[in-house]
Scaffold this motif. Structure first.
Motif, PDB file in Angstrom:
ATOM      1  N   TYR A  94     112.171  72.534 100.492  1.00 13.66           N
ATOM      2  CA  TYR A  94     112.557  73.907 100.525  1.00 13.66           C
ATOM      3  C   TYR A  94     111.562  74.741 100.971  1.00 13.66           C
ATOM      4  O   TYR A  94     111.768  75.623 101.708  1.00 13.66           O
ATOM      5  N   HIS A  95     110.349  74.406 100.305  1.00 16.04           N
ATOM      6  CA  HIS A  95     109.160  75.363 101.050  1.00 16.04           C
ATOM      7  C   HIS A  95     108.987  75.272 102.705  1.00 16.04           C
ATOM      8  O   HIS A  95     108.534  76.283 103.280  1.00 16.04           O
ATOM      9  N   ALA A  96     109.183  73.955 102.978  1.00 12.69           N
ATOM     10  CA  ALA A  96     108.982  73.590 104.590  1.00 12.69           C
ATOM     11  C   ALA A  96     109.932  74.409 105.215  1.00 12.69           C
ATOM     12  O   ALA A  96     109.589  74.771 106.427  1.00 12.69           O
ATOM     13  N   ARG A  97     111.378  74.451 104.845  1.00 13.66           N
ATOM     14  CA  ARG A  97     112.179  75.066 105.441  1.00 13.66           C
ATOM     15  C   ARG A  97     112.465  76.717 105.214  1.00 13.66           C
ATOM     16  O   ARG A  97     113.201  77.154 105.921  1.00 13.66           O
ATOM     17  N   HIS A  98     111.814  77.042 104.263  1.00 12.29           N
ATOM     18  CA  HIS A  98     112.000  78.757 103.841  1.00 12.29           C
ATOM     19  C   HIS A  98     110.648  79.318 103.705  1.00 12.29           C
ATOM     20  O   HIS A  98     110.633  79.707 102.600  1.00 12.29           O
ATOM     21  N   ARG A  99     110.014  79.226 104.829  1.00 14.54           N
ATOM     22  CA  ARG A  99     108.460  79.659 104.571  1.00 14.54           C
ATOM     23  C   ARG A  99     108.534  81.147 104.397  1.00 14.54           C
ATOM     24  O   ARG A  99     107.477  81.512 103.479  1.00 14.54           O
ATOM     25  N   ALA A 164     104.506  75.931 102.467  1.00 18.70           N
ATOM     26  CA  ALA A 164     104.975  77.080 103.145  1.00 18.70           C
ATOM     27  C   ALA A 164     103.959  77.749 104.087  1.00 18.70           C
ATOM     28  O   ALA A 164     104.320  78.467 105.061  1.00 18.70           O
ATOM     29  N   VAL A 165     102.718  77.817 103.634  1.00 16.69           N
ATOM     30  CA  VAL A 165     101.705  78.420 104.570  1.00 16.69           C
ATOM     31  C   VAL A 165     101.354  77.802 105.685  1.00 16.69           C
ATOM     32  O   VAL A 165     101.224  78.208 106.841  1.00 16.69           O
ATOM     33  N   TRP A 166     101.280  76.215 105.807  1.00 17.77           N
ATOM     34  CA  TRP A 166     100.476  75.806 107.031  1.00 17.77           C
ATOM     35  C   TRP A 166     101.630  74.768 107.483  1.00 17.77           C
ATOM     36  O   TRP A 166     101.520  74.456 108.842  1.00 17.77           O
ATOM     37  N   PHE A 167     102.908  74.442 107.132  1.00 13.20           N
ATOM     38  CA  PHE A 167     103.657  73.600 107.839  1.00 13.20           C
ATOM     39  C   PHE A 167     104.452  74.280 108.895  1.00 13.20           C
ATOM     40  O   PHE A 167     105.074  75.302 108.875  1.00 13.20           O
ATOM     41  N   ARG A 168     104.689  73.377 110.076  1.00 16.33           N
ATOM     42  CA  ARG A 168     105.349  73.938 111.256  1.00 16.33           C
ATOM     43  C   ARG A 168     106.268  72.814 111.785  1.00 16.33           C
ATOM     44  O   ARG A 168     105.814  71.633 111.882  1.00 16.33           O
ATOM     45  N   GLU A 169     107.414  72.998 112.194  1.00 16.47           N
ATOM     46  CA  GLU A 169     108.203  71.984 112.614  1.00 16.47           C
ATOM     47  C   GLU A 169     107.730  71.344 113.884  1.00 16.47           C
ATOM     48  O   GLU A 169     108.114  70.020 113.898  1.00 16.47           O
ATOM     49  N   ASP A 170     107.078  71.940 114.596  1.00 13.78           N
ATOM     50  CA  ASP A 170     106.293  71.291 115.629  1.00 13.78           C
ATOM     51  C   ASP A 170     104.859  70.754 115.603  1.00 13.78           C
ATOM     52  O   ASP A 170     104.328  70.651 116.489  1.00 13.78           O
ATOM     53  N   GLY A 171     104.664  70.705 114.246  1.00 17.10           N
ATOM     54  CA  GLY A 171     103.322  70.362 113.849  1.00 17.10           C
ATOM     55  C   GLY A 171     103.010  68.847 114.002  1.00 17.10           C
ATOM     56  O   GLY A 171     103.898  68.068 114.297  1.00 17.10           O
ATOM     57  N   GLU A 172     101.908  68.233 113.622  1.00 19.76           N
ATOM     58  CA  GLU A 172     101.400  66.942 113.688  1.00 19.76           C
ATOM     59  C   GLU A 172     102.452  66.000 112.699  1.00 19.76           C
ATOM     60  O   GLU A 172     102.545  64.929 113.084  1.00 19.76           O
ATOM     61  N   LEU A 173     102.651  66.462 111.642  1.00 22.69           N
ATOM     62  CA  LEU A 173     103.273  65.696 110.629  1.00 22.69           C
ATOM     63  C   LEU A 173     104.739  66.140 110.594  1.00 22.69           C
ATOM     64  O   LEU A 173     105.295  67.392 110.647  1.00 22.69           O
ATOM     65  N   THR A 174     106.016  65.090 110.510  1.00 22.74           N
ATOM     66  CA  THR A 174     107.321  65.758 110.368  1.00 22.74           C
ATOM     67  C   THR A 174     107.332  66.078 108.818  1.00 22.74           C
ATOM     68  O   THR A 174     106.584  65.901 108.121  1.00 22.74           O
TER      69      THR A 174
END
Length: 194
Positions: A94-99, A164-174
């Motif tokens: 949820y936090h990854a998708r709703h930052r 939610a602070v650091w995750f990005r869809e285009d980042g290193e980790l899926t």
């Protein structure tokens, strides 16, 4: 072609969310929100009662979304370890998708006034209690080795909020990798016994 009222309300909410994230709640004006959706400030009040109402809607819907995701995640198993893993994974996803919602929800609680503040704080307490109950169930079953269920639940909740602070869809980790790994971290926090 005229936009429907619900579509316009969604646009207004999205604009408010972006502005609250970028400028902060206090610094954002209704004129800013109106300009972002192409509506003059006074006309905006035909669609929304106040800036406070927008903040309350964002924060309430965020907590309701988290609670719904939690209940769905734990509904299909009774195993304490699997229930905690699934709850932690749902929380992180949820936090990854709703930052933006997570950012506003954590930073702008001070901007809420009563009765909204009390309502959101009650939802937060309910959500934390869901995790604490899972940890207590694992302790009671002899599956978790942790001294404080409350502290463990706070630590697990912090995992998701940090994403939610650091995750990005285009980042290193899926997203799936981050979610799975945080499920593992949650189990380590509670000292899962083999």
């Amino acid at each position: 072609m005229a936009r429907s009222a619900s579509s316009r309300a969604g646009d207004i909410r999205a604009a408010a969310l972006e502005l609250f994230t970028r400028l902060g709640y206090e610094a954002t004006t209704m004129a800013d929100i109106g300009a972002a959706v192409g509506i003059r400030g006074p006309s905006l009040y035909k669609h929304v009662a106040s800036k406070q109402e927008l903040l309350a809607q964002i924060m309430t819907s965020t907590m309701e979304g988290l609670l719904a995701a939690h209940l769905a995640a734990v509904a299909t198993t009774e195993d304490p370890t699997e229930r905690l893993r699934r709850a932690a994974e749902a929380h992180v996803r949820y936090h990854a998708r709703h930052r933006l919602e997570a950012f506003v929800g954590n930073r702008e609680i001070r901007g809420l006034v009563e009765p909204h503040r009390g309502e959101v704080l009650a939802l937060r307490a309910e959500y934390e209690a869901c995790f604490r109950e899972l940890v207590n169930a694992g302790i009671s079953a002899g599956r978790f080795g942790v001294g404080s269920a409350r502290l463990a639940s706070y630590a697990i909740l912090d995992l998701g909020m940090g994403v939610a602070v650091w995750f990005r869809e285009d980042g290193e980790l899926t997203e799936d990798t981050v979610v799975w790994q945080h499920g593992e971290f949650a189990l380590r926090i509670v000292g899962v016994k083999a």
